[in-house]
Design an enzyme around this catalytic site. Structure first.
Site, PDB file in Angstrom:
ATOM      1  N   LYS A 112      11.313  19.038  -3.046  1.00  0.00           N
ATOM      2  CA  LYS A 112      10.184  18.860  -3.981  1.00  0.00           C
ATOM      3  C   LYS A 112      10.623  18.014  -5.192  1.00  0.00           C
ATOM      4  O   LYS A 112       9.859  17.178  -5.679  1.00  0.00           O
ATOM      5  CB  LYS A 112       9.645  20.219  -4.438  1.00  0.00           C
ATOM      6  CG  LYS A 112       8.911  21.011  -3.341  1.00  0.00           C
ATOM      7  CD  LYS A 112       7.628  20.341  -2.904  1.00  0.00           C
ATOM      8  CE  LYS A 112       6.695  21.287  -2.144  1.00  0.00           C
ATOM      9  NZ  LYS A 112       5.523  20.582  -1.581  1.00  0.00           N
ATOM     10  N   ASP A 124       1.417  14.920  12.425  1.00  0.00           N
ATOM     11  CA  ASP A 124       2.545  15.556  11.739  1.00  0.00           C
ATOM     12  C   ASP A 124       3.086  14.540  10.738  1.00  0.00           C
ATOM     13  O   ASP A 124       3.500  13.440  11.127  1.00  0.00           O
ATOM     14  CB  ASP A 124       3.603  15.921  12.786  1.00  0.00           C
ATOM     15  CG  ASP A 124       4.789  16.668  12.184  1.00  0.00           C
ATOM     16  OD1 ASP A 124       5.055  16.523  10.971  1.00  0.00           O
ATOM     17  OD2 ASP A 124       5.463  17.388  12.940  1.00  0.00           O
ATOM     18  N   VAL A 125       3.086  14.894   9.457  1.00  0.00           N
ATOM     19  CA  VAL A 125       3.503  13.910   8.443  1.00  0.00           C
ATOM     20  C   VAL A 125       4.972  13.518   8.568  1.00  0.00           C
ATOM     21  O   VAL A 125       5.396  12.531   7.976  1.00  0.00           O
ATOM     22  CB  VAL A 125       3.220  14.385   6.990  1.00  0.00           C
ATOM     23  CG1 VAL A 125       1.731  14.534   6.737  1.00  0.00           C
ATOM     24  CG2 VAL A 125       3.980  15.669   6.656  1.00  0.00           C
ATOM     25  N   THR A 163      -3.169  31.327  -1.403  1.00  0.00           N
ATOM     26  CA  THR A 163      -3.497  30.630  -0.156  1.00  0.00           C
ATOM     27  C   THR A 163      -3.055  31.523   1.002  1.00  0.00           C
ATOM     28  O   THR A 163      -2.244  32.438   0.799  1.00  0.00           O
ATOM     29  CB  THR A 163      -2.785  29.265  -0.068  1.00  0.00           C
ATOM     30  OG1 THR A 163      -1.373  29.488   0.006  1.00  0.00           O
ATOM     31  CG2 THR A 163      -3.100  28.373  -1.266  1.00  0.00           C
ATOM     32  N   TYR A 201      14.252  23.540  -0.275  1.00  0.00           N
ATOM     33  CA  TYR A 201      12.847  23.326  -0.675  1.00  0.00           C
ATOM     34  C   TYR A 201      12.804  22.736  -2.081  1.00  0.00           C
ATOM     35  O   TYR A 201      12.098  21.750  -2.331  1.00  0.00           O
ATOM     36  CB  TYR A 201      12.115  24.662  -0.608  1.00  0.00           C
ATOM     37  CG  TYR A 201      10.666  24.647  -1.070  1.00  0.00           C
ATOM     38  CD1 TYR A 201       9.663  24.094  -0.271  1.00  0.00           C
ATOM     39  CD2 TYR A 201      10.289  25.237  -2.279  1.00  0.00           C
ATOM     40  CE1 TYR A 201       8.325  24.107  -0.684  1.00  0.00           C
ATOM     41  CE2 TYR A 201       8.962  25.261  -2.693  1.00  0.00           C
ATOM     42  CZ  TYR A 201       7.978  24.688  -1.893  1.00  0.00           C
ATOM     43  OH  TYR A 201       6.665  24.715  -2.304  1.00  0.00           O
ATOM     44  N   ASN A 245      -0.001  16.687   0.169  1.00  0.00           N
ATOM     45  CA  ASN A 245      -0.085  18.130  -0.076  1.00  0.00           C
ATOM     46  C   ASN A 245       0.658  18.945   0.975  1.00  0.00           C
ATOM     47  O   ASN A 245       1.105  20.060   0.687  1.00  0.00           O
ATOM     48  CB  ASN A 245      -1.568  18.547  -0.125  1.00  0.00           C
ATOM     49  CG  ASN A 245      -1.734  20.044  -0.031  1.00  0.00           C
ATOM     50  OD1 ASN A 245      -1.590  20.762  -1.022  1.00  0.00           O
ATOM     51  ND2 ASN A 245      -2.020  20.559   1.172  1.00  0.00           N
ATOM     52  N   ASP A 285      -4.010  17.420   9.090  1.00  0.00           N
ATOM     53  CA  ASP A 285      -3.203  18.624   9.291  1.00  0.00           C
ATOM     54  C   ASP A 285      -2.601  18.488  10.671  1.00  0.00           C
ATOM     55  O   ASP A 285      -3.194  17.872  11.545  1.00  0.00           O
ATOM     56  CB  ASP A 285      -4.060  19.904   9.223  1.00  0.00           C
ATOM     57  CG  ASP A 285      -3.234  21.140   8.845  1.00  0.00           C
ATOM     58  OD1 ASP A 285      -3.410  21.652   7.730  1.00  0.00           O
ATOM     59  OD2 ASP A 285      -2.381  21.576   9.664  1.00  0.00           O
TER      60      ASP A 285
HETATM   61  N1  LIG Z   1       0.579  28.398  -2.583  1.00  0.00           N
HETATM   62  C1  LIG Z   1       1.546  28.408  -3.495  1.00  0.00           C
HETATM   63  O1  LIG Z   1       1.787  29.408  -4.195  1.00  0.00           O
HETATM   64  C2  LIG Z   1       2.356  27.161  -3.748  1.00  0.00           C
HETATM   65  C3  LIG Z   1       3.254  27.162  -4.816  1.00  0.00           C
HETATM   66  C4  LIG Z   1       3.976  26.014  -5.087  1.00  0.00           C
HETATM   67  C5  LIG Z   1       3.785  24.870  -4.330  1.00  0.00           C
HETATM   68  N2  LIG Z   1       2.915  24.903  -3.279  1.00  0.00           N
HETATM   69  C6  LIG Z   1       2.755  23.660  -2.524  1.00  0.00           C
HETATM   70  O2  LIG Z   1       1.379  23.354  -2.440  1.00  0.00           O
HETATM   71  C7  LIG Z   1       1.083  22.727  -1.196  1.00  0.00           C
HETATM   72  C8  LIG Z   1      -0.019  23.490  -0.497  1.00  0.00           C
HETATM   73  O3  LIG Z   1       0.380  24.839  -0.395  1.00  0.00           O
HETATM   74  P1  LIG Z   1      -0.519  25.903   0.391  1.00  0.00           P
HETATM   75  O4  LIG Z   1      -0.052  27.245  -0.041  1.00  0.00           O
HETATM   76  O5  LIG Z   1      -1.953  25.538   0.293  1.00  0.00           O
HETATM   77  O6  LIG Z   1       0.006  25.638   1.886  1.00  0.00           O
HETATM   78  P2  LIG Z   1      -0.484  26.261   3.264  1.00  0.00           P
HETATM   79  O7  LIG Z   1       0.753  26.562   4.039  1.00  0.00           O
HETATM   80  O8  LIG Z   1      -1.485  27.355   3.068  1.00  0.00           O
HETATM   81  O9  LIG Z   1      -1.229  25.025   3.946  1.00  0.00           O
HETATM   82  C9  LIG Z   1      -0.504  23.885   4.276  1.00  0.00           C
HETATM   83  C10 LIG Z   1      -1.123  23.191   5.462  1.00  0.00           C
HETATM   84  O10 LIG Z   1      -0.241  22.121   5.772  1.00  0.00           O
HETATM   85  C11 LIG Z   1      -0.129  22.000   7.176  1.00  0.00           C
HETATM   86  N3  LIG Z   1       1.145  21.384   7.490  1.00  0.00           N
HETATM   87  C12 LIG Z   1       2.384  21.934   7.412  1.00  0.00           C
HETATM   88  N4  LIG Z   1       3.303  21.070   7.832  1.00  0.00           N
HETATM   89  C13 LIG Z   1       2.644  19.935   8.174  1.00  0.00           C
HETATM   90  C14 LIG Z   1       3.062  18.687   8.691  1.00  0.00           C
HETATM   91  N5  LIG Z   1       4.347  18.441   8.968  1.00  0.00           N
HETATM   92  N6  LIG Z   1       2.112  17.734   8.913  1.00  0.00           N
HETATM   93  C15 LIG Z   1       0.806  17.974   8.651  1.00  0.00           C
HETATM   94  N7  LIG Z   1       0.359  19.163   8.198  1.00  0.00           N
HETATM   95  C16 LIG Z   1       1.269  20.126   7.953  1.00  0.00           C
HETATM   96  C17 LIG Z   1      -0.229  23.425   7.692  1.00  0.00           C
HETATM   97  O11 LIG Z   1      -0.667  23.459   9.055  1.00  0.00           O
HETATM   98  C18 LIG Z   1      -1.230  24.063   6.717  1.00  0.00           C
HETATM   99  O12 LIG Z   1      -2.549  24.030   7.222  1.00  0.00           O
HETATM  100  C19 LIG Z   1       2.402  22.679  -0.427  1.00  0.00           C
HETATM  101  O13 LIG Z   1       3.021  21.430  -0.621  1.00  0.00           O
HETATM  102  C20 LIG Z   1       3.229  23.769  -1.084  1.00  0.00           C
HETATM  103  O14 LIG Z   1       4.611  23.526  -0.969  1.00  0.00           O
HETATM  104  C21 LIG Z   1       2.195  26.011  -2.967  1.00  0.00           C
END
Ligand SMILES: NC(=O)c1ccc[n+]([C@@H]2O[C@H](COP(=O)([O-])OP(=O)(O)OC[C@H]3O[C@@H](n4cnc5c(N)ncnc54)[C@H](O)[C@@H]3O)[C@@H](O)[C@H]2O)c1
Length: 273
Positions: free
Chosen positions: A181, A78-79, A212, A177, A105, A52
């Site tokens: 994706k 940072d990815v 989340t 976005y 993720n 993260d």
């Molecule tokens: N939660 C939803 O409803 C939902 C729906 C569709 C897709 N998604 C996808 O699922 C995945 C996880 O979602 P979530 O809701 O758990 O996300 P979240 O935002 O709760 O957690 C994501 C984590 O990624 C970290 N992060 C962000 N940018 C980063 C970077 N550049 N490098 C390293 N770490 C980084 C953040 O610090 C955070 O801790 C994401 O790819 C999101 O797009 C989520």
């Protein structure tokens, strides 16, 4: 390597889900879906590198996994920063072994500090798109590029990328976005083609509204949640475990004959889309 060879026909289900000897890198695993994925992979026996860019979150999740008896290290990076990703992958290789499972993720749907302005796409500027493309597409390219030499060399690997229904069917108001994706899904399909002969699989899990911290603005608003769920056949918000279970299956020996696919995990939203 796992207890089950790719050619095994007599394996039990427990063996097929066994990740002993595997090394998993899960990006954006400091909270939400990624944290649950990291815990599930560790529970199946994988040594897990918790990434993260918020170091304290990565440390906390890695610490929880160790407290539960698993093997985990935090690899903050940072990815979107390719040299930092390469260093992180080298560190994982040195401390846990070569990465055999990559879960892309980390995502940015607009909640991160670096996110573009919301509004009609036809009024947007490139600076509004860049943060979405950076994490959701370029970050996936960077992480895949960094781990793949090791996977190709060993003749075994799993790439699993978490995308969104936005990437499958498109979401109005979330054009960049959605494009990022969808791009990540295209990348997985292309990699599935080039990596099949190396026994490396590449798949996506496309998730719907999931509970989340980042989605609290939606899931904490009953009216908004009801509106979103009206398109779902199973009318509940997704749990991180819904997505994490499918990711675990795709990462395991059970997923060895599945590649180039996108699995919707969304309460049946996809049936009507
Ligand atoms: N939660 C939803 O409803 C939902 C729906 C569709 C897709 N998604 C996808 O699922 C995945 C996880 O979602 P979530 O809701 O758990 O996300 P979240 O935002 O709760 O957690 C994501 C984590 O990624 C970290 N992060 C962000 N940018 C980063 C970077 N550049 N490098 C390293 N770490 C980084 C953040 O610090 C955070 O801790 C994401 O790819 C999101 O797009 C989520």
């Amino acid at each position: 390597m796992t207890a089950v060879s790719e050619a095994s026909t007599e394996a039990s289900l427990a063996q097929l889900l066994d990740l002993s000897g595997q090394v998993a890198l899960v990006t954006g695993a400091g909270q939400g879906v990624g944290a649950t994925i990291a815990r599930y992979l560790a529970a199946q026996g994988a040594a897990v590198a918790v990434n993260d860019y918020r170091a304290e979150r990565a440390e906390s999740v890695a610490g929880q996994i160790r407290e539960d008896g698993g093997t985990a290290i935090a690899v903050p990076a940072d990815v979107t920063d390719y040299p930092a990703v390469r260093s992180a992958v080298e560190r994982v290789s040195g401390e846990l072994g070569p990465v055999s499972i990559l879960v892309n993720n980390a995502g940015n749907a607009g909640a991160e500090p670096r996110a573009g302005r919301r509004g009609p796409f036809w009024e947007s500027e490139p600076a509004d798109w860049e943060p979405f493309l950076a994490v959701n597409l370029h970050g996936v390219l960077a992480c895949c590029r960094a781990v793949l030499p090791g996977m190709v060399h060993s003749g075994h690997g799993r790439l699993v990328t978490v995308i969104s229904d936005a990437g499958r069917v498109g979401e109005a108001g979330m054009e960049a976005y959605s494009a990022a994706k969808a791009g990540a899904a295209g990348l997985m399909r292309a990699l599935a083609r080039s990596l099949g002969r190396h026994q490396v699989t590449a798949n996506c899990v496309a998730i719907g509204l999931t509970d989340t911290p980042t989605l609290a603005a939606v899931t904490g608003n009953p009216e908004l949640t009801r509106k979103v769920l009206s398109n779902y056949l199973i009318r509940r918000v997704g749990r991180p475990s819904d997505a994490a279970a499918v990711v675990t299956l795709l990462a395991s020996p059970a997923g060895s004959w599945i590649t180039g696919q996108t699995y919707p995990v969304n309460g049946g939203f996809s049936v009507s889309q």
